[in-house]
Design a protein around this motif. Structure first.
Motif, mmCIF file in Angstrom:
data_model
loop_
_atom_site.group_PDB
_atom_site.id
_atom_site.type_symbol
_atom_site.label_atom_id
_atom_site.label_comp_id
_atom_site.label_asym_id
_atom_site.label_seq_id
_atom_site.Cartn_x
_atom_site.Cartn_y
_atom_site.Cartn_z
ATOM 1 N N VAL A 152 -1.596 0.293 7.088
ATOM 2 C CA VAL A 152 -2.544 -0.344 6.182
ATOM 3 C C VAL A 152 -1.957 -1.692 5.789
ATOM 4 C CG1 VAL A 152 -3.927 -0.132 4.092
ATOM 5 C CG2 VAL A 152 -3.122 1.922 5.241
ATOM 6 N N CYS A 153 -2.741 -2.742 5.926
ATOM 7 C CA CYS A 153 -2.216 -4.061 5.579
ATOM 8 C C CYS A 153 -3.326 -4.919 4.984
ATOM 9 C CB CYS A 153 -1.588 -4.751 6.786
ATOM 10 S SG CYS A 153 -2.746 -5.113 8.117
ATOM 11 N N PHE A 164 -8.978 -9.880 -0.859
ATOM 12 C CA PHE A 164 -8.247 -9.655 0.389
ATOM 13 C C PHE A 164 -8.950 -8.589 1.212
ATOM 14 C CE2 PHE A 164 -6.573 -7.064 -3.013
ATOM 15 C CZ PHE A 164 -6.483 -5.795 -2.472
ATOM 16 N N PRO A 165 -8.895 -8.704 2.546
ATOM 17 C CA PRO A 165 -9.412 -7.635 3.407
ATOM 18 C C PRO A 165 -8.335 -6.581 3.638
ATOM 19 C CG PRO A 165 -8.818 -9.525 4.741
ATOM 20 C CD PRO A 165 -8.520 -9.896 3.312
ATOM 21 N N VAL A 166 -8.714 -5.324 3.524
ATOM 22 C CA VAL A 166 -7.800 -4.210 3.820
ATOM 23 C C VAL A 166 -8.104 -3.715 5.228
ATOM 24 C CG1 VAL A 166 -7.017 -1.913 3.153
ATOM 25 C CG2 VAL A 166 -7.721 -3.561 1.402
ATOM 26 N N GLU A 167 -7.089 -3.705 6.077
ATOM 27 C CA GLU A 167 -7.270 -3.245 7.454
ATOM 28 C C GLU A 167 -6.521 -1.941 7.674
ATOM 29 O OE1 GLU A 167 -7.449 -5.858 11.236
ATOM 30 O OE2 GLU A 167 -5.416 -5.043 11.231
ATOM 31 N N PHE A 168 -7.266 -0.909 8.028
ATOM 32 C CA PHE A 168 -6.687 0.394 8.344
ATOM 33 C C PHE A 168 -6.543 0.505 9.865
ATOM 34 C CE2 PHE A 168 -8.581 1.282 4.224
ATOM 35 C CZ PHE A 168 -7.708 2.182 3.627
ATOM 36 N N THR A 169 -5.383 0.929 10.311
ATOM 37 C CA THR A 169 -5.194 1.304 11.712
ATOM 38 C C THR A 169 -5.098 2.824 11.761
ATOM 39 O OG1 THR A 169 -3.988 -0.742 12.189
ATOM 40 C CG2 THR A 169 -3.776 1.046 13.776
ATOM 41 N N PHE A 203 0.828 -1.202 0.000
ATOM 42 C CA PHE A 203 0.000 0.000 0.000
ATOM 43 C C PHE A 203 0.866 1.257 0.000
ATOM 44 C CE2 PHE A 203 -2.565 -3.342 1.824
ATOM 45 C CZ PHE A 203 -3.788 -3.166 1.215
ATOM 46 N N GLY A 204 0.328 2.299 -0.605
ATOM 47 C CA GLY A 204 0.983 3.606 -0.621
ATOM 48 C C GLY A 204 -0.047 4.699 -0.801
ATOM 49 N N ASN A 205 0.405 5.955 -0.763
ATOM 50 C CA ASN A 205 -0.465 7.119 -0.982
ATOM 51 C C ASN A 205 -1.692 7.104 -0.079
ATOM 52 O OD1 ASN A 205 1.249 7.934 -3.122
ATOM 53 N ND2 ASN A 205 0.122 6.644 -4.551
#
Length: 513
Positions: free
Chosen positions: A411-412, A429-434, A354-356
């Motif tokens: 972000v992972c 895939f699930p995207v997990e934001f912290t 992930f980026g930006n």
């Protein structure tokens, strides 16, 4: 007459605004003599190891290494080959002139590695490096909760208690995590590791007595060649733990916020006791952990005051209390279809980075954004390794609300699933934001106070006033206006507590003489 204030002093750390910088590293690399000529580049990946930083006169010098892995097809041999090489990272971030940082948490990542072939014996690499520094400086928080000559000068004070989070300590520790992963005996032995990736993350960090207990998981992914020449993949989650010195003589519980940074990684075939064991892959991670220790303190602040017999001159300053962070986890499922143009025989591995990243306010919450870089390595119908890629914009509307500063901590993508479709590959895939909500509340703090004898302008005023309470008015407002006390108003109206006084109620207000 200058009055003496009762002040409390709290030694702590102050979290300063982050320093983030993105720059580009480029390098030309000669293919070593022991490697065959490159015919076609299949894929390139890398990992950033930040090892040290030096702070001087507001500048922070960062040094480390990018470990690159190149997968390619050779001109004179069949099958896929691997080449590892390093790119040095050494540059300076301009901080804040004249600012001396006590402690600095250093984190970083790379994005968009690009490798192209200049000729069969030379390659050119371009990679974007992002470094983020979170500085902390020692400070003293001072609050005023009372006045020494309060009774002598007939001073009434309105106080508020606040529970605040103070950074009481910073801990850093370097440690090594070693583990061995044994493959099933039914699998072919490992002949060569083509590419490996290992990312550690914290699962728990807590204070126990005067120690800190850190627990985490190292997610290991290895792409390798078997003895039969087949490409295979191995994934494993390896738990680790570490004991770190905490803080002595704490009055209340400590809360820990830990960040991990890899400074090195070694992955090879065999074990320490059996170096030739081709069913074992050994891992050694060099990790630096940065822990922020927080403690909740209760403070008392004078928010308003007056005297029934003296004229007061008060000076207040807005005091910014220690910043605290609250973490939110939000998740969104992603599903992307990637067309390959050729028939896919086997998917070897899938990876998402992930980026930006960014945050914007939207309605009653905020919108989290990031760019997902999806890569899938596969074999076509002829057994030739190919790579397909896609960039996908991730946008997630959330209900996260705060008056503080929001930032995306991480972000992972977890549990990446890739499957063959008629037109190519589907990746889910699930995207997990912290998300971290940093709050640094400000409160008025009394810094100086002087008193002068009140003039006798009120000598002709009545000693008792009959007055109705207006909407939103408090007994404190009435007492301050007529230079009396809340206790005297309660007593005169036979009220047990302030809450018993209602809007519109007629009150007897005795004035002080």
């Amino acid at each position: 007459m200058e009055l003496e204030l009762q002040k409390e002093h709290f030694a702590c750390y102050q979290a300063l605004p982050q320093l983030c910088d993105t720059h580009e590293e480029t390098m030309e690399t000669i293919v070593p003599d022991y490697c065959p000529d490159i015919a076609r580049i299949v894929d390139a990946s890398g990992c950033l190891f930040l090892r040290s930083r030096e702070i001087s006169e507001g500048r922070i010098s960062v040094s480390g290494t990018i470990k690159m892995t190149l997968l390619y097809m050779a001109e004179d041999t069949q099958g896929i080959r691997s080449l590892e090489y390093s790119i040095p990272v050494d540059y300076t971030l301009e901080g804040r002139p004249g600012k001396s940082f006590g402690e600095v948490c250093m984190e970083g990542q790379i994005s968009a590695p690009e490798v192209r072939m200049l000729n069969p014996r030379k390659i050119f690499t371009r990679v974007s490096v992002e470094v983020c520094l979170s500085p902390y400086e020692p400070t003293t928080l001072t609050t005023c909760g009372d006045i020494e000559q309060k009774d002598a000068y007939k001073i009434e004070t309105l106080c508020q208690n606040h529970d605040i989070s103070l950074i009481q300590g910073i801990r850093e520790k370097d440690f090594v995590f070693s583990e061995e992963v044994v493959l099933s005996s039914v699998k072919d032995p490992v002949r060569e590791i083509l590419r490996s990736k290992c990312m550690p993350r914290v699962t728990e960090c807590k204070s126990v007595g005067n120690k800190l207990i850190l627990k985490g998981i190292a997610c290991l992914d290895v792409l390798y060649l078997t003895d039969s020449g087949m490409i295979s993949q191995m994934s494993s989650e390896l738990p680790f733990s570490q004991i770190i010195e905490g803080k002595e003589d704490t009055e209340s519980a400590l809360y820990c916020d830990a960040a991990l940074r890899m400074t090195g990684c070694e992955i090879h075939i065999g074990s320490e006791s059996a170096p030739d064991d081709t069913h074992t892959i050994s891992l050694k991670l060099f990790i630096s952990v940065f822990v922020v220790l927080r403690q909740t303190k209760s403070i008392c602040c004078i928010v308003d005051l007056y005297s029934t017999a003296y004229d007061l001159k008060a000076k207040t300053d807005q005091v910014e209390l220690s910043e605290s962070s609250e973490l939110f986890l939000r998740q969104q499922m992603m599903r992307e279809q990637i067309e390959t143009g050729v028939a896919v025989q086997t998917i070897l591995c899938a990876d998402v980075s992930f980026g930006n990243t960014g945050i914007s306010q939207s309605g009653d919450g905020c919108t989290l954004r990031s760019t997902a870089n999806i890569k899938v390595l596969y074999l076509d119908e002829n057994g030739s390794p190919l790579l397909c890629e896609r960039r996908a914009e991730v946008s997630l509307d959330t209900d996260v609300q705060t008056s503080g500063r929001l930032s995306i901590r991480n972000v992972c993508a977890n549990d990446i699933m890739a499957s063959v479709t008629s037109g190519g590959v589907e990746v889910r895939f699930p995207v997990e934001f912290t998300v971290a909500a940093a709050i640094a509340p400000c409160y008025p703090c009394l810094t100086s106070l002087s008193a002068e004898k009140q003039e006798n302008a009120s000598s002709n005023m009545p000693s008792l006033v009959l007055r109705a309470m207006s909407s939103g008015e408090t007994l404190w407002n009435l007492a301050k206006q007529y230079r009396t006390t809340v206790e005297d108003i309660l007593r005169a109206n036979e009220l047990a507590e302030e809450a018993a006084a209602k809007d519109g109620q007629l009150l007897l207000i005795p004035r002080k003489r």
